[in-house]
Design an enzyme around this catalytic site. Structure first.
Site, PDB file in Angstrom:
ATOM      1  N   GLY A   1       7.480  -6.618 -26.261  1.00  0.00           N
ATOM      2  CA  GLY A   1       6.963  -5.344 -26.750  1.00  0.00           C
ATOM      3  C   GLY A   1       6.934  -4.394 -25.579  1.00  0.00           C
ATOM      4  O   GLY A   1       7.891  -4.332 -24.812  1.00  0.00           O
ATOM      5  N   GLU A   2       5.859  -3.702 -25.416  1.00  0.00           N
ATOM      6  CA  GLU A   2       5.722  -2.767 -24.300  1.00  0.00           C
ATOM      7  C   GLU A   2       4.536  -3.229 -23.453  1.00  0.00           C
ATOM      8  O   GLU A   2       3.393  -3.179 -23.893  1.00  0.00           O
ATOM      9  CB  GLU A   2       5.521  -1.348 -24.858  1.00  0.00           C
ATOM     10  CG  GLU A   2       5.388  -0.282 -23.816  1.00  0.00           C
ATOM     11  CD  GLU A   2       6.482  -0.323 -22.759  1.00  0.00           C
ATOM     12  OE1 GLU A   2       7.680  -0.377 -23.110  1.00  0.00           O
ATOM     13  OE2 GLU A   2       6.122  -0.323 -21.561  1.00  0.00           O
ATOM     14  N   SER A   3       4.849  -3.681 -22.236  1.00  0.00           N
ATOM     15  CA  SER A   3       3.809  -4.308 -21.416  1.00  0.00           C
ATOM     16  C   SER A   3       2.686  -3.337 -21.040  1.00  0.00           C
ATOM     17  O   SER A   3       1.529  -3.754 -20.932  1.00  0.00           O
ATOM     18  CB  SER A   3       4.430  -4.918 -20.166  1.00  0.00           C
ATOM     19  OG  SER A   3       5.198  -3.955 -19.471  1.00  0.00           O
TER      20      SER A   3
ATOM     21  N   ILE B   1      16.366  -7.384 -24.200  1.00  0.00           N
ATOM     22  CA  ILE B   1      16.081  -6.019 -24.645  1.00  0.00           C
ATOM     23  C   ILE B   1      15.195  -5.337 -23.599  1.00  0.00           C
ATOM     24  O   ILE B   1      14.041  -5.730 -23.432  1.00  0.00           O
ATOM     25  CB  ILE B   1      15.379  -6.023 -26.015  1.00  0.00           C
ATOM     26  CG1 ILE B   1      16.220  -6.777 -27.052  1.00  0.00           C
ATOM     27  CG2 ILE B   1      15.118  -4.582 -26.480  1.00  0.00           C
ATOM     28  CD1 ILE B   1      15.502  -7.041 -28.370  1.00  0.00           C
ATOM     29  N   ARG B   2      15.754  -4.358 -22.916  1.00  0.00           N
ATOM     30  CA  ARG B   2      15.031  -3.689 -21.819  1.00  0.00           C
ATOM     31  C   ARG B   2      14.245  -4.725 -20.999  1.00  0.00           C
ATOM     32  O   ARG B   2      13.044  -4.628 -20.776  1.00  0.00           O
ATOM     33  CB  ARG B   2      14.105  -2.593 -22.368  1.00  0.00           C
ATOM     34  CG  ARG B   2      14.910  -1.529 -23.149  1.00  0.00           C
ATOM     35  CD  ARG B   2      14.237  -0.182 -23.246  1.00  0.00           C
ATOM     36  NE  ARG B   2      12.880  -0.250 -23.750  1.00  0.00           N
ATOM     37  CZ  ARG B   2      11.792   0.088 -23.050  1.00  0.00           C
ATOM     38  NH1 ARG B   2      11.890   0.502 -21.815  1.00  0.00           N
ATOM     39  NH2 ARG B   2      10.624   0.009 -23.614  1.00  0.00           N
TER      40      ARG B   2
ATOM     41  N   ARG C   1      10.381  -4.835 -13.898  1.00  0.00           N
ATOM     42  CA  ARG C   1      10.530  -4.395 -15.291  1.00  0.00           C
ATOM     43  C   ARG C   1      11.842  -3.617 -15.464  1.00  0.00           C
ATOM     44  O   ARG C   1      12.345  -3.023 -14.525  1.00  0.00           O
ATOM     45  CB  ARG C   1       9.373  -3.488 -15.698  1.00  0.00           C
ATOM     46  CG  ARG C   1       8.022  -4.151 -15.663  1.00  0.00           C
ATOM     47  CD  ARG C   1       6.930  -3.137 -15.952  1.00  0.00           C
ATOM     48  NE  ARG C   1       7.074  -2.563 -17.276  1.00  0.00           N
ATOM     49  CZ  ARG C   1       6.840  -1.284 -17.575  1.00  0.00           C
ATOM     50  NH1 ARG C   1       6.492  -0.424 -16.643  1.00  0.00           N
ATOM     51  NH2 ARG C   1       6.986  -0.850 -18.801  1.00  0.00           N
TER      52      ARG C   1
ATOM     53  N   GLU D   1      12.960 -15.705 -30.018  1.00  0.00           N
ATOM     54  CA  GLU D   1      12.526 -15.676 -31.430  1.00  0.00           C
ATOM     55  C   GLU D   1      13.501 -14.900 -32.310  1.00  0.00           C
ATOM     56  O   GLU D   1      13.366 -14.910 -33.533  1.00  0.00           O
ATOM     57  CB  GLU D   1      11.112 -15.074 -31.524  1.00  0.00           C
ATOM     58  CG  GLU D   1      11.013 -13.559 -31.409  1.00  0.00           C
ATOM     59  CD  GLU D   1      11.156 -13.022 -29.980  1.00  0.00           C
ATOM     60  OE1 GLU D   1      11.474 -13.803 -29.070  1.00  0.00           O
ATOM     61  OE2 GLU D   1      10.971 -11.804 -29.795  1.00  0.00           O
TER      62      GLU D   1
ATOM     63  N   CYS E   1       9.651 -11.758 -22.523  1.00  0.00           N
ATOM     64  CA  CYS E   1       9.924 -10.372 -22.133  1.00  0.00           C
ATOM     65  C   CYS E   1       8.647  -9.675 -21.642  1.00  0.00           C
ATOM     66  O   CYS E   1       8.157 -10.016 -20.568  1.00  0.00           O
ATOM     67  CB  CYS E   1      10.608  -9.641 -23.285  1.00  0.00           C
ATOM     68  SG  CYS E   1      11.561  -8.231 -22.705  1.00  0.00           S
TER      69      CYS E   1
ATOM     70  N   HIS F   1      14.436 -12.849 -25.622  1.00  0.00           N
ATOM     71  CA  HIS F   1      13.740 -12.973 -26.914  1.00  0.00           C
ATOM     72  C   HIS F   1      14.255 -14.177 -27.699  1.00  0.00           C
ATOM     73  O   HIS F   1      15.080 -14.013 -28.597  1.00  0.00           O
ATOM     74  CB  HIS F   1      13.975 -11.702 -27.747  1.00  0.00           C
ATOM     75  CG  HIS F   1      13.157 -10.533 -27.316  1.00  0.00           C
ATOM     76  ND1 HIS F   1      11.965 -10.194 -27.898  1.00  0.00           N
ATOM     77  CD2 HIS F   1      13.364  -9.632 -26.331  1.00  0.00           C
ATOM     78  CE1 HIS F   1      11.471  -9.118 -27.315  1.00  0.00           C
ATOM     79  NE2 HIS F   1      12.304  -8.752 -26.356  1.00  0.00           N
TER      80      HIS F   1
HETATM   81  N1  GLN Z   1      10.638  -3.048 -21.148  1.00  0.00           N
HETATM   82  C1  GLN Z   1       9.461  -3.608 -21.740  1.00  0.00           C
HETATM   83  C2  GLN Z   1       8.287  -3.564 -20.792  1.00  0.00           C
HETATM   84  O1  GLN Z   1       8.430  -3.234 -19.679  1.00  0.00           O
HETATM   85  C3  GLN Z   1       9.695  -5.033 -22.173  1.00  0.00           C
HETATM   86  C4  GLN Z   1      10.707  -5.062 -23.270  1.00  0.00           C
HETATM   87  C5  GLN Z   1      10.571  -6.210 -24.231  1.00  0.00           C
HETATM   88  O2  GLN Z   1       9.528  -6.869 -24.298  1.00  0.00           O
HETATM   89  N2  GLN Z   1      11.583  -6.424 -25.020  1.00  0.00           N
HETATM   90  O3  GLN Z   1       7.193  -3.875 -21.185  1.00  0.00           O
END
Ligand code: GLN
Length: 193
Positions: free
Chosen positions: A48-50, A136-137, A107, A175, A80, A173
């Site tokens: 997600g977004e940390s 993903i990112r 990150r 999952e 992630c 990921h």
């Molecule tokens: N770029 C996100 C972060 O820095 C992590 C991306 C992800 O969990 N798929 O939190």
């Protein structure tokens, strides 16, 4: 007795983890409040977004209870953003993490031009064939202490999966694909406790 795994559900890709755990015969419970950590055999921190997750962990009073869960020997899997939150050190990150694993994480390590990609990883702990990983990112592990076992690297050598005792962190990921081996590996750690 069925294994009971909490999935931190503050934000991000938590629903997919529940489905995978269900397919492996484990019970999955979503966790948003400290009281919901009672009775868990292990925990997954999803992607997600940390930054958002760190703030919400603070607001919901989860930082210390989650640290205690790991200190009490409950296995954890961070994927992630979950990996970022388990790291002791994150470059250019002004927010608290759980600080559980002796890794330094960078990150968004693949820049904005390559937002996401897939790679076939050799993961000896999972056996053959290679593991198709969705990034993903994604972050990478910049540095790890001798206490950390690197489980997988990208072809250029960048570490993207690590284990320290009962703690497991992956930059991708698992999952999102039908290959259940990473979750099964995690459940084996939980079951061996
Ligand atoms: N770029 C996100 C972060 O820095 C992590 C991306 C992800 O969990 N798929 O939190």
């Amino acid at each position: 007795m069925r294994i009971r795994i909490g999935i931190l559900a503050l934000q991000g890709a938590f629903a997919e983890h529940s489905q995978v755990l269900g397919r492996l015969g484990a019970e999955a419970v979503t966790v948003r409040l400290p009281g919901e950590l009672t009775g868990l055999d292990g925990l997954i921190i999803p992607g997600g977004e940390s930054t958002t997750m760190s703030r919400l962990m603070g607001e919901y009073g989860l930082l210390q209870p989650l640290r205690e869960l790991a200190e009490n020997g409950r296995p954890m899997l961070g994927t992630c953003a979950g990996m970022i939150l388990m790291a002791k050190s994150v470059l250019d990150f002004g927010l608290p993490t759980l600080g559980l694993m002796d890794i330094t994480v960078r990150r968004n390590a693949f820049g904005s031009q390559v937002d996401s990609f897939e790679a076939d990883l050799e993961v000896p702990a999972l056996g053959h064939p290679s593991f198709r990983a969705v990034f993903i990112r994604a972050p990478v592990i910049q540095q790890a202490s001798a206490a950390v076992e690197i489980l997988a690297r990208l072809p250029d050598g960048k570490p993207v999966a690590a284990r320290q005792g009962k703690l497991l962190a992956v930059a991708f990921h698992p999952e999102l694909k039908s290959d259940l081996r990473m979750h099964r590996y995690f459940l084996d750690i939980v079951a061996s406790r």
